[in-house]
Design an enzyme around this catalytic site. Sequence first.
Site, PDB file in Angstrom:
ATOM      1  N   TYR A  39       4.609  -9.577  38.759  1.00 49.95           N
ATOM      2  CA  TYR A  39       3.778  -8.383  38.940  1.00 49.95           C
ATOM      3  C   TYR A  39       4.550  -7.384  39.803  1.00 49.95           C
ATOM      4  O   TYR A  39       5.732  -7.170  39.577  1.00 49.95           O
ATOM      5  CB  TYR A  39       2.422  -8.785  39.528  1.00 49.95           C
ATOM      6  CG  TYR A  39       1.362  -7.726  39.370  1.00 49.95           C
ATOM      7  CD1 TYR A  39       1.056  -7.213  38.105  1.00 49.95           C
ATOM      8  CD2 TYR A  39       0.685  -7.217  40.461  1.00 49.95           C
ATOM      9  CE1 TYR A  39       0.102  -6.223  37.944  1.00 49.95           C
ATOM     10  CE2 TYR A  39      -0.286  -6.226  40.315  1.00 49.95           C
ATOM     11  CZ  TYR A  39      -0.559  -5.736  39.051  1.00 49.95           C
ATOM     12  OH  TYR A  39      -1.510  -4.756  38.893  1.00 49.95           O
ATOM     13  N   LYS A  88     -10.322 -20.186  14.416  1.00 50.92           N
ATOM     14  CA  LYS A  88      -9.197 -19.615  13.667  1.00 50.92           C
ATOM     15  C   LYS A  88      -7.967 -19.509  14.562  1.00 50.92           C
ATOM     16  O   LYS A  88      -6.837 -19.780  14.143  1.00 50.92           O
ATOM     17  CB  LYS A  88      -9.599 -18.241  13.128  1.00 50.92           C
ATOM     18  CG  LYS A  88      -8.712 -17.696  12.020  1.00 50.92           C
ATOM     19  CD  LYS A  88      -8.805 -18.545  10.774  1.00 50.92           C
ATOM     20  CE  LYS A  88      -8.029 -17.976   9.615  1.00 50.92           C
ATOM     21  NZ  LYS A  88      -8.795 -17.061   8.776  1.00 50.92           N
ATOM     22  N   GLU A 101     -11.496 -11.036   9.809  1.00 47.74           N
ATOM     23  CA  GLU A 101     -12.189 -12.288   9.470  1.00 47.74           C
ATOM     24  C   GLU A 101     -13.696 -12.059   9.359  1.00 47.74           C
ATOM     25  O   GLU A 101     -14.293 -11.352  10.182  1.00 47.74           O
ATOM     26  CB  GLU A 101     -11.924 -13.323  10.571  1.00 47.74           C
ATOM     27  CG  GLU A 101     -12.293 -14.739  10.215  1.00 47.74           C
ATOM     28  CD  GLU A 101     -11.279 -15.410   9.320  1.00 47.74           C
ATOM     29  OE1 GLU A 101     -11.630 -16.451   8.730  1.00 47.74           O
ATOM     30  OE2 GLU A 101     -10.143 -14.913   9.217  1.00 47.74           O
ATOM     31  N   ALA A 107     -18.090 -12.324  -7.233  1.00 45.15           N
ATOM     32  CA  ALA A 107     -17.462 -11.001  -7.217  1.00 45.15           C
ATOM     33  C   ALA A 107     -17.341 -10.471  -5.789  1.00 45.15           C
ATOM     34  O   ALA A 107     -17.306  -9.265  -5.563  1.00 45.15           O
ATOM     35  CB  ALA A 107     -18.274 -10.039  -8.079  1.00 45.15           C
ATOM     36  N   GLY A 108     -17.266 -11.399  -4.828  1.00 50.37           N
ATOM     37  CA  GLY A 108     -17.090 -11.008  -3.430  1.00 50.37           C
ATOM     38  C   GLY A 108     -15.631 -10.709  -3.119  1.00 50.37           C
ATOM     39  O   GLY A 108     -14.782 -10.627  -4.005  1.00 50.37           O
ATOM     40  N   ALA A 109     -15.343 -10.592  -1.823  1.00 54.87           N
ATOM     41  CA  ALA A 109     -13.995 -10.216  -1.388  1.00 54.87           C
ATOM     42  C   ALA A 109     -12.942 -11.199  -1.881  1.00 54.87           C
ATOM     43  O   ALA A 109     -11.880 -10.804  -2.375  1.00 54.87           O
ATOM     44  CB  ALA A 109     -13.959 -10.129   0.139  1.00 54.87           C
ATOM     45  N   ALA A 110     -13.218 -12.486  -1.761  1.00 51.46           N
ATOM     46  CA  ALA A 110     -12.236 -13.498  -2.176  1.00 51.46           C
ATOM     47  C   ALA A 110     -12.018 -13.460  -3.685  1.00 51.46           C
ATOM     48  O   ALA A 110     -10.881 -13.541  -4.163  1.00 51.46           O
ATOM     49  CB  ALA A 110     -12.699 -14.879  -1.740  1.00 51.46           C
ATOM     50  N   ASN A 158      -7.249 -22.570   3.042  1.00 47.62           N
ATOM     51  CA  ASN A 158      -6.567 -21.378   3.546  1.00 47.62           C
ATOM     52  C   ASN A 158      -5.533 -21.674   4.614  1.00 47.62           C
ATOM     53  O   ASN A 158      -4.636 -20.861   4.859  1.00 47.62           O
ATOM     54  CB  ASN A 158      -7.594 -20.379   4.105  1.00 47.62           C
ATOM     55  CG  ASN A 158      -8.274 -19.592   3.014  1.00 47.62           C
ATOM     56  OD1 ASN A 158      -8.297 -20.013   1.857  1.00 47.62           O
ATOM     57  ND2 ASN A 158      -8.848 -18.456   3.360  1.00 47.62           N
TER      58      ASN A 158
END
Length: 761
Positions: A41, A96, A138, A197-200, A320
């Site tokens: 510092y 995550k 996310e 039909a979502g994001a994925a 994932n």
Amino acid sequence: MSNNPRKRREALVYHAKPKPGKIEVKPTKKYATQRDLSLAYSPGVAEPCLEIEKDKENAYKYTTKGNLVAVISNGTAVLGLGDIGPEASKPVMEGKGLLFKIFADIDVFDIEVDTKDVDKFIETVKNIAPTFGGINLEDIKAPEAFEIEQRLKAELDIPVMHDDQHGTAIISAAALLNALELSKKKIEKAKIVISGAGAAAVSCTKLYKAFGAKAENIVMTDSKGVIRKGRPGLSEEKMEFATSRKIDTLEEAMKGADVFVGLSIANIVSPEMLKSMAKRPIVFAMANPNPEIDYQLAMDTRKDIIMATGRSDHPNQVNNVLGFPFIFRGALDVRATKINEEMKMAAVKALAELAKEAVPEQVNIAYGETRLNFGSDYIIPKPFDPRLIAKVPPAVAKAAMESGVAKEPIQDWERYEEELLERMGSDNKITRLLLNRAKMNPKRIVFAEADHLDVLKAAQIVQDEGIAIPILLGRREVIKELMQEIDFNEDVLIIDPKADDQENQRKAYAKVYWKSRSRSGVTLYDAEKLMRERNYFAAMMVNEGDADGLLSGYSRAYPTVVKPMLELIGMAPGVTRVAATNIMNTSRGPLFISDTSINIDPPAKDLAKIAQMTARTVKLFGIEPVVAMMSYANFGSSKDPHAVKVKDAVAYLHRYQPDLNVDGELQADFALNREMLQNKFPFSKLAGKKVNTLIYPNLDSANSTYKLIKELNNVDSIGPIMMGMRRPVHILQLGASVEEIVNMTAITVVDAQEKEKKQKK
């Protein structure tokens, strides 16, 4: 979300104790002295500040920016829980962060933003972006997620990725390329049905198109049915995949289809739909936790199917974690300004290629396979595969360089790969490997002290997790009372060796024991009396095949438990001395230490035998043993008998097992510091190698070393693992923790699995 109150409590305690949360910040520099603090510092910190003021790129040189990713959410689409808000999303974001760290050694700050307004969210992220080397978006609901990612990618000069979109797309695309190859089909001609039909789903379909899938061959469905051109109210994303075909239902879309990709809800695909698909159909049913069609039902319906799910208990898990840690690792390491299509496609190709390569023994062991081979049950790598970090990040980094978004190109690829492999030392993969392997073929394990709460808690966990089939020994009324206290309601076998209902069993065991020991001063009366003792009774259960292995020692001194095991179980054929090793999950990777529990001062030949047994144990975990024989001396520097003993043991090993990577005598710093060893003793068989096994000359040094490492560095220890016993018998350290007992149960199961294999040969 669990309906089981006990599991709910367990999950809450896990996140709350011993301190709240799952991640923390730790200093990486010395801070012991006033001088250290003055550099950390004021006034020393002013110097890097001024350097960064001159050139902002110096932030990568003087701060953690280059290895720091923000995991950011507003909590609007959290797992299957929906819009639960930013505070409630924090445990997921921390989780995550944990995955980033253990799989790719990337540090994470999780940030939960309290706004659903797209402009405010983007403004917040842009304002904090200077802190980070990358942004992982996310659990943000569609369609806002599309705009947020698109605008941030355009307006920031660091990698940005919405993993919910691109993670699944990358992993499933790798699986799809390999599945099409196996089914002898071309992606350009494949008829593909996307459920969801979502994001994925949108991201997956876009990536499939990038690899050659034709728009006219794709049908996408949502909750209203087939997305057709002219249907009112279609978003821009759905419009891209609207079909001209005059069909309305999933059932109609499935007729003649080559590929089904499910990112929707459970059980919407019927066996009849599956039967209507083309020959050699590819079905990716990725709804979690329950897929669009049950795995076994699908396999029974079509013998020619290639199937993947999102579940770990079936082949071909689209997970994932195969993607995001390694994609960000490669992007950070070349200071990429973005994660572009070229980098994502490079990750896809790297994953697809890795599945075709020979699988390391460590991975086969983890998944209980004789040999994993590229085929319908293995189209994508397993999460345990240690090659992922050396395969995917370089591919991503090269793509970043070739596409012109890398600010800091890598020059020495061989050195880079070595650095990547070194990063994996901080992970406890060996524990996960051990538990996973035990689950593949659980065995009946006797818990000889089940009337102790921690032992019973461990038995409950191994029962719940499918690690073993517990048999509970002890005072029946105490066990039942404790079971009620911890909601252990499963139907398990409880045996009280002293109870009247065990008299016939006691007498049968006593007779067998007496016959084996009658010429050693043991009378039948003595034998019957001993069978009332839990360790003798448990050992006879294993001997007589009424159990596959046993654990004891939680409440008794080690020597008192070893004695009956040696008397009743005995040593394996060809073994002249048993020994014990401990696995230490250190920051440099797993370290095996022997002999930690049994042999006080073994002579040279016995020391060599201990090294050989330990090396065989190391190989059980798919690790090639690199063995240092420990001493206070280096290669003959002392003529004292204690050092000479170790030297003689090494000479024995070099003569009778020349293929074993073993050398010594060595001091600990030389054994563990490759550069020191290479520079000072380049002639050694260990020069340039990473030592993973330490054999100590006596019990004092081995036992003290493993306990020092465990306590000072808060290192997980698995052991002591008994080596050389005829049956799977392992003895806990006095007062072992629940986690240690669970791990030792897995060791006992794996030991039983191995002994069973040998008997069948």
